[in-house]
Scaffold this motif. Sequence first.
Motif, PDB file in Angstrom:
ATOM      1  N   ILE A 189      -1.897  -5.972   9.220  1.00 28.55           N
ATOM      2  CA  ILE A 189      -1.171  -4.840   8.646  1.00 28.55           C
ATOM      3  C   ILE A 189       0.233  -4.783   9.237  1.00 28.55           C
ATOM      4  O   ILE A 189       0.424  -5.012  10.429  1.00 28.55           O
ATOM      5  CB  ILE A 189      -1.896  -3.502   8.944  1.00 28.55           C
ATOM      6  CG1 ILE A 189      -3.324  -3.524   8.390  1.00 28.55           C
ATOM      7  CG2 ILE A 189      -1.125  -2.317   8.359  1.00 28.55           C
ATOM      8  CD1 ILE A 189      -4.189  -2.361   8.859  1.00 28.55           C
TER       9      ILE A 189
ATOM     10  N   SER B  68      -6.838  -0.111   4.142  1.00 30.57           N
ATOM     11  CA  SER B  68      -5.993  -1.201   4.670  1.00 30.57           C
ATOM     12  C   SER B  68      -6.782  -2.180   5.528  1.00 30.57           C
ATOM     13  O   SER B  68      -6.655  -3.402   5.351  1.00 30.57           O
ATOM     14  CB  SER B  68      -4.796  -0.629   5.428  1.00 30.57           C
ATOM     15  OG  SER B  68      -3.879  -0.035   4.525  1.00 30.57           O
TER      16      SER B  68
ATOM     17  N   ASP C 174       2.067  -1.371   4.609  1.00 27.96           N
ATOM     18  CA  ASP C 174       1.672   0.010   4.347  1.00 27.96           C
ATOM     19  C   ASP C 174       2.849   0.962   4.446  1.00 27.96           C
ATOM     20  O   ASP C 174       3.595   0.951   5.420  1.00 27.96           O
ATOM     21  CB  ASP C 174       0.587   0.428   5.341  1.00 27.96           C
ATOM     22  CG  ASP C 174       0.159   1.864   5.128  1.00 27.96           C
ATOM     23  OD1 ASP C 174      -0.157   2.209   3.974  1.00 27.96           O
ATOM     24  OD2 ASP C 174       0.167   2.644   6.097  1.00 27.96           O
TER      25      ASP C 174
ATOM     26  N   MET D  78       0.829  -1.199   0.000  1.00 33.62           N
ATOM     27  CA  MET D  78       0.000   0.000   0.000  1.00 33.62           C
ATOM     28  C   MET D  78       0.865   1.249   0.000  1.00 33.62           C
ATOM     29  O   MET D  78       1.639   1.483   0.935  1.00 33.62           O
ATOM     30  CB  MET D  78      -0.901  -0.025   1.236  1.00 33.62           C
ATOM     31  CG  MET D  78      -1.755   1.207   1.454  1.00 33.62           C
ATOM     32  SD  MET D  78      -3.120   1.371   0.277  1.00 33.62           S
ATOM     33  CE  MET D  78      -4.226   0.082   0.845  1.00 33.62           C
TER      34      MET D  78
ATOM     35  N   SER E 232      -5.025   4.797   3.194  1.00 31.05           N
ATOM     36  CA  SER E 232      -4.669   3.604   3.958  1.00 31.05           C
ATOM     37  C   SER E 232      -5.579   3.410   5.170  1.00 31.05           C
ATOM     38  O   SER E 232      -5.969   2.284   5.484  1.00 31.05           O
ATOM     39  CB  SER E 232      -3.214   3.681   4.412  1.00 31.05           C
ATOM     40  OG  SER E 232      -2.865   2.518   5.124  1.00 31.05           O
TER      41      SER E 232
ATOM     42  N   VAL F 104      -1.418  -6.579   4.522  1.00 28.04           N
ATOM     43  CA  VAL F 104      -1.174  -5.235   3.990  1.00 28.04           C
ATOM     44  C   VAL F 104       0.152  -4.717   4.541  1.00 28.04           C
ATOM     45  O   VAL F 104       0.354  -4.677   5.759  1.00 28.04           O
ATOM     46  CB  VAL F 104      -2.308  -4.267   4.357  1.00 28.04           C
ATOM     47  CG1 VAL F 104      -2.000  -2.869   3.813  1.00 28.04           C
ATOM     48  CG2 VAL F 104      -3.636  -4.772   3.815  1.00 28.04           C
TER      49      VAL F 104
END
Length: 344
Positions: A124, A81, A93, A70, A77, A91
């Motif tokens: 994440i 996300s 990020d 991302m 985000s 994810v």
Amino acid sequence: MGFKVAVVGATGNVGREMLDILAERAFPADEVVAIASRRSQGTEVSFGDRTLKVKALDTYDFSDVDICLMSAGGETSKEWSPRIAAQGAVVIDNSSAWRYDPDVPLVVPEVNAEAVRDFKKKGIIANPNCSTAQLVVALKPLHDHAKILRVVVSTYQSVSGAGKEGMDELDRQTKAIYSLQDLQQNKFPKRIAFNLIPQIDTFMEDGFTKEEWKMMVETKKMLDPKIKLTATCVRVPVFIGHSESVNVEFENPITADEARDILRAAPGVVVIDKREPGGYVTPHEAAGEDATYVSRIREDITVENGLAFWCVSDNLRKGAALNAIQIAESLVNRSLIQAKKRAA
């Protein structure tokens, strides 16, 4: 079976770099999808020797995606996300949206690769700020040897850290100066061509900028919460590559020669330190390279156990795209994710 990787923000500087690095490093992906906002739908981007057509974020089905890189900004985000992670993708990020969440690991693989195991809490993993990433790569092996107490860092950050708009502004202003035209100032608070600006991001109540605060907080989260760090972040008229002047105070004695040997053996670090004209690395040489370069290593006689050094890295690579893909590789190498079964 290989992985399916989505790159969100594929038309931006970092997104394009992510696609290039995925191809360069032969990441084990059966499919790579380029995604951006609806206005970029249909735009073509390069992926190795192939061309990908960009798909729209708001209509894309992520249910068969394994890894999502991302790089579409903090607000995007924050919204997307968690939604993408809820569909089963990990994810990674690149924005600041999740770096300070206690349930989201903040990772530089050369520093704290084991932290990727905590991704399951929210699905994440956060990439640190570009200026922090190269700093902690250099600090980690020194901290392991002599225990860092305090860091004073001044950064010299390229305009690419402000995205394509920053690079375009430096380009336009430079041309305007040579052609004796009026300078337009849009992205930066002051002229950037043939100048420098001691402000990156917004000011906080204590007088530090948000960029400086990020370096303080992120270093503590990844390296050691007891480390004291103060930063001054400066934007300079360089297109690619962040540079840092670093002074470090240690609990235990360490000489410049010891530091040089430690850093030469450290992952992700290249030492080029000749005490002669040109015996150091500048951002021009670091552009397009993966390493964090360390030069000008010397003892700081103003404190009992002190060192000073110069640190340079490509902010679009190690500071963003490369680090994200190294995180993905850490997940794969530790067998923490498996590719989803997809319909033939």
